[in-house]
Design a protein around this motif. Structure first.
Motif, PDB file in Angstrom:
ATOM      1  N   SER A  22      29.599  42.449  35.116  1.00 47.19           N
ATOM      2  CA  SER A  22      28.808  41.503  35.890  1.00 47.19           C
ATOM      3  C   SER A  22      27.540  41.129  35.131  1.00 47.19           C
ATOM      4  O   SER A  22      27.104  39.974  35.151  1.00 47.19           O
ATOM      5  N   TYR A  45      21.199  29.920  42.803  1.00 45.12           N
ATOM      6  CA  TYR A  45      22.450  29.204  42.983  1.00 45.12           C
ATOM      7  C   TYR A  45      23.095  29.436  44.345  1.00 45.12           C
ATOM      8  O   TYR A  45      23.434  28.490  45.051  1.00 45.12           O
ATOM      9  N   ASN A  49      23.612  26.436  46.943  1.00 47.17           N
ATOM     10  CA  ASN A  49      24.996  26.079  47.244  1.00 47.17           C
ATOM     11  C   ASN A  49      25.274  26.167  48.746  1.00 47.17           C
ATOM     12  O   ASN A  49      25.894  25.265  49.327  1.00 47.17           O
ATOM     13  N   GLN A  50      24.789  27.204  49.379  1.00 45.53           N
ATOM     14  CA  GLN A  50      25.019  27.342  50.820  1.00 45.53           C
ATOM     15  C   GLN A  50      24.315  26.237  51.600  1.00 45.53           C
ATOM     16  O   GLN A  50      24.845  25.718  52.581  1.00 45.53           O
ATOM     17  N   LEU A  53      26.351  23.228  51.347  1.00 48.99           N
ATOM     18  CA  LEU A  53      27.588  23.294  52.140  1.00 48.99           C
ATOM     19  C   LEU A  53      27.316  23.232  53.637  1.00 48.99           C
ATOM     20  O   LEU A  53      28.080  22.632  54.388  1.00 48.99           O
ATOM     21  N   ALA A  65      26.262  35.153  54.514  1.00 46.29           N
ATOM     22  CA  ALA A  65      27.229  34.363  53.744  1.00 46.29           C
ATOM     23  C   ALA A  65      27.331  34.863  52.312  1.00 46.29           C
ATOM     24  O   ALA A  65      28.421  34.893  51.732  1.00 46.29           O
ATOM     25  N   LEU A  66      26.211  35.260  51.729  1.00 46.58           N
ATOM     26  CA  LEU A  66      26.205  35.668  50.328  1.00 46.58           C
ATOM     27  C   LEU A  66      26.477  37.163  50.169  1.00 46.58           C
ATOM     28  O   LEU A  66      26.605  37.653  49.044  1.00 46.58           O
ATOM     29  N   ARG A  67      26.522  37.871  51.276  1.00 45.38           N
ATOM     30  CA  ARG A  67      26.770  39.317  51.273  1.00 45.38           C
ATOM     31  C   ARG A  67      25.734  40.072  50.455  1.00 45.38           C
ATOM     32  O   ARG A  67      26.067  40.969  49.673  1.00 45.38           O
ATOM     33  N   LEU A 138      40.451  43.540  42.928  1.00 43.33           N
ATOM     34  CA  LEU A 138      39.140  43.712  43.567  1.00 43.33           C
ATOM     35  C   LEU A 138      39.301  43.717  45.087  1.00 43.33           C
ATOM     36  O   LEU A 138      38.639  44.496  45.781  1.00 43.33           O
ATOM     37  N   ASP A 139      40.184  42.856  45.590  1.00 41.87           N
ATOM     38  CA  ASP A 139      40.475  42.886  47.028  1.00 41.87           C
ATOM     39  C   ASP A 139      40.960  44.272  47.445  1.00 41.87           C
ATOM     40  O   ASP A 139      40.508  44.830  48.445  1.00 41.87           O
ATOM     41  N   MET A 141      40.417  47.066  45.990  1.00 43.30           N
ATOM     42  CA  MET A 141      39.323  48.033  45.938  1.00 43.30           C
ATOM     43  C   MET A 141      38.440  47.908  47.177  1.00 43.30           C
ATOM     44  O   MET A 141      38.040  48.902  47.772  1.00 43.30           O
ATOM     45  N   ASP A 142      38.134  46.673  47.571  1.00 44.51           N
ATOM     46  CA  ASP A 142      37.362  46.472  48.803  1.00 44.51           C
ATOM     47  C   ASP A 142      38.071  47.129  49.990  1.00 44.51           C
ATOM     48  O   ASP A 142      37.442  47.809  50.803  1.00 44.51           O
ATOM     49  N   LEU A 145      37.834  50.912  49.858  1.00 43.51           N
ATOM     50  CA  LEU A 145      36.498  51.397  50.232  1.00 43.51           C
ATOM     51  C   LEU A 145      36.248  51.218  51.725  1.00 43.51           C
ATOM     52  O   LEU A 145      35.527  52.011  52.335  1.00 43.51           O
TER      53      LEU A 145
ATOM     54  N   TYR B   5      35.485  33.183  50.544  1.00 52.32           N
ATOM     55  CA  TYR B   5      34.176  33.417  49.962  1.00 52.32           C
ATOM     56  C   TYR B   5      34.121  32.855  48.547  1.00 52.32           C
ATOM     57  O   TYR B   5      33.134  32.243  48.140  1.00 52.32           O
ATOM     58  N   ARG B  17      30.988  39.322  42.887  1.00 51.59           N
ATOM     59  CA  ARG B  17      31.846  40.394  43.400  1.00 51.59           C
ATOM     60  C   ARG B  17      31.695  41.642  42.549  1.00 51.59           C
ATOM     61  O   ARG B  17      31.608  42.756  43.065  1.00 51.59           O
ATOM     62  N   LEU B  18      31.693  41.465  41.236  1.00 50.98           N
ATOM     63  CA  LEU B  18      31.565  42.620  40.353  1.00 50.98           C
ATOM     64  C   LEU B  18      30.223  43.305  40.559  1.00 50.98           C
ATOM     65  O   LEU B  18      30.135  44.526  40.625  1.00 50.98           O
ATOM     66  N   ALA B 131      43.414  50.939  44.309  1.00 48.63           N
ATOM     67  CA  ALA B 131      43.180  49.555  43.896  1.00 48.63           C
ATOM     68  C   ALA B 131      44.036  49.283  42.680  1.00 48.63           C
ATOM     69  O   ALA B 131      43.554  48.838  41.632  1.00 48.63           O
TER      70      ALA B 131
END
Lengths: 161, 161
Positions: A22, A45, A49-50, A53, A65-67, A138-139, A141-142, A145, B5, B17-18, B131
């Motif tokens: 990242s 950004y 961006n939000q 939108l 929204a951005l978590r 990654l999904d 892994m989410d 968790l 997202y 995400r990372l 994962a």
DNA sequence: TGGAAATATGTAGGCGGCTACATATATGTC
DNA sequence: GACATATATGTAGCCGCCTACATATTTCCA
């Protein structure tokens, strides 16, 4: 399945890999802005961006929204205001809420950068295709968790001494 | 393939995400140390682990092994020295190099934490299994970036205005 | 109706990295 | 043997995000 580095780095490996990757993304994106002579903070950004939108949006809704935390959004908001790209409207009838609204300068910057952002998105999509399965992994892994946090998983194993 | 997202977040999605995932890992690991009443900075782990594996090691070799900058290692070294866990040996015959060596206190801490680190590694391996394909997909992403950096990919697309 | 609890935002300080630049030592070349 | 260049480490200051705590406003309920 996992490389030598993973074995050497022990349990920190996945976290370190994700952090490094990242950071590499962030660094290259920052270099693009710099190479084009554009003064732009990356954390702007997501918020801009939000707003594009969704129209004027509150700190809390942006955070959701951005978590990220509302604190990060609040700091980004200050930075955006200082740069003259956004103003705050105390709105609604709920005096706690603040809506972030683009200024004309903010709108102009968004218009100017939209083609560049499309280039970012295209490059990211191409990379995602080359790193086939990354998003799905990654999904997973989410999900893993969400089933049981890393904290709980470690504590389970740390209990038996 | 990619969730809502991703679409909403645009090109920042993978990077975000990372970053979020690595931060979640870091946070949970920090919580484990806190829950066990152990005063330990996470960035110490990589350096201590390498010293255990390789014996006294220089700043530059640690940076290479951990794939971070020598600056980060240098800062971690200062922190480890202040905590009394490591000392520096000006060694070799090359007066530029500094080797980091565990103090008795450092060795004692390593001995005490080794079972916990094993718990970390086990939990990470279990997560990696759940994962399925994450590590491999990260490998593919590394390869893709090695073929052509994100910077170059974006600039390619940004050229045509 | 008057708090208590919930919600929205802000401030202080920290984390693990980073880049840009500075310094000290070693090496190779004329 | 002197000096340019390469190598090893360090300092200053930043980044995006975080937790812990503080404040302002709204809502709910006895």
């Amino acid at each position: 399945m996992m490389g030598d580095y993973t074995r050497e780095a022990g349990g920190a490996a996945i976290g370190a890999r994700l952090r490094r990757l990242s950071a590499a993304f962030d660094g290259d994106v920052a270099r693009v802005y710099a190479a084009l002579g554009i003064s732009f903070e990356q954390r702007w950004y997501g918020v801009l961006n939000q707003i594009v939108l969704r129209g004027p949006t509150t700190v809390g809704d942006l955070a959701t929204a951005l978590r990220i935390t509302h604190v990060s959004v609040s700091q980004t908001r200050q930075s955006l205001e200082k740069a003259g790209l956004v103003v705050t409207q105390s709105d609604d009838g709920d005096a706690r809420r603040k809506r972030l609204v683009l200024t004309p300068a903010g709108q102009a910057l968004v218009d100017r950068l939209t083609p560049l952002w499309r280039a970012f998105a295209d490059a990211a999509l191409a990379l995602d295709a080359e790193a086939e399965g990354l998003a799905v992994a990654l999904d997973r892994m989410d999900d893993a968790l969400a089933r049981r946090s890393l904290f709980d998983r470690i504590m389970d194993r740390a209990k038996a001494p």
